[in-house]
Design an enzyme around this catalytic site. Structure first.
Site, mmCIF file in Angstrom:
data_model
loop_
_atom_site.group_PDB
_atom_site.id
_atom_site.type_symbol
_atom_site.label_atom_id
_atom_site.label_comp_id
_atom_site.label_asym_id
_atom_site.label_seq_id
_atom_site.Cartn_x
_atom_site.Cartn_y
_atom_site.Cartn_z
ATOM 1 N N GLU A 40 20.110 53.104 42.930
ATOM 2 C CA GLU A 40 20.267 52.364 44.186
ATOM 3 C C GLU A 40 21.049 53.216 45.171
ATOM 4 O O GLU A 40 22.103 53.752 44.816
ATOM 5 C CB GLU A 40 21.004 51.052 43.900
ATOM 6 N N THR A 69 23.643 47.220 49.296
ATOM 7 C CA THR A 69 24.430 46.675 50.397
ATOM 8 C C THR A 69 23.509 46.173 51.511
ATOM 9 O O THR A 69 23.760 46.375 52.700
ATOM 10 C CB THR A 69 25.446 47.697 50.947
ATOM 11 N N LYS A 128 23.637 39.859 40.544
ATOM 12 C CA LYS A 128 24.657 40.904 40.461
ATOM 13 C C LYS A 128 26.011 40.221 40.403
ATOM 14 O O LYS A 128 26.456 39.620 41.391
ATOM 15 C CB LYS A 128 24.533 41.811 41.690
#
Length: 212
Positions: A40, A69, A128
């Site tokens: 990521e 993000t 997450k």
């Protein structure tokens, strides 16, 4: 991509965040070369979208590549254009539903039971658990798995090799690891050290064999 299946298979998501686009890209390529399949690139990285696009060009169309993000619908659209296969959010936000509208699977950030319910309602494929280490790690994960036994949880935040192992043993499908894995590599640091850390984390997350 089938995000949850890939998480269960590979058990590690590398989170790359850097201030130098050249070495951020090099870190992504190095990690994939060492066998870290799920990577990521955080959108807080300098020139993150360019890094994503260049990584996609180098790795080809089949390597799973995520954008992290992701907060807004604009973030999700930009990540999609840059070639991301999945997105990761730090919290409940509009980026979740926007990414789903684009056909991108989502690993969405949550910490409380109410947040877990909300990100699932918005279409998250997996949760997450963030920030994991500072909020109890495996203990908190076990508590959440009581009411949510079928939810794929991925602890992220302060996850070193020991925390990774304990969270996987507690039922996480995978862990997300940033600075304990990356060190200073994405900011121009030692790539050989990154290779060694990648190998160590891959050993730490590997399923234990029954015959040992």
């Amino acid at each position: 991509m089938k995000l949850v299946e890939d998480l269960r298979t590979h058990r590690l998501v590398a989170i790359v965040r850097g201030t130098d686009p050249r070495t951020t890209l090099a870190s992504v390529i190095t990690l994939v070369g060492e066998g870290v399949t799920l990577v990521e690139v955080s959108l807080t990285s300098k020139d993150a979208l360019s890094v994503l696009a260049e990584a996609r060009a180098v790795l080809g169309p089949h390597a799973p590549l995520g954008a992290g993000t992701v907060l807004t619908a604009g973030d999700a659209r930009a990540a999609h254009r840059a070639g991301a296969d999945f997105v990761v959010t730090p919290a409940v936000c509009e980026g979740i539903s926007a990414a789903r509208d684009l056909g991108l699977p989502v690993l969405a950030g949550a910490m409380t039971p109410s947040e877990v319910v909300e990100v699932l309602r918005l279409g998250a494929d997996a949760v997450k658990l963030f920030p994991a280490a500072s909020a109890g790690g495996a203990v908190h994960l076990r508590a959440l798995r009581g009411p949510f036994p079928q939810v794929p949880f991925v602890p992220v935040g302060g996850v070193d090799a020991a925390v990774a192992r304990s969270c996987l043993d507690a039922g996480a499908v995978a862990v997300g690891v940033g600075s304990p894995l990356l060190g200073d590599a994405a900011d121009g640091g030692d790539m050989d050290a990154l290779r060694l850390r990648a190998r160590a984390f891959l050993r730490a997350v590997a399923p234990e064999r029954a015959d040992r």
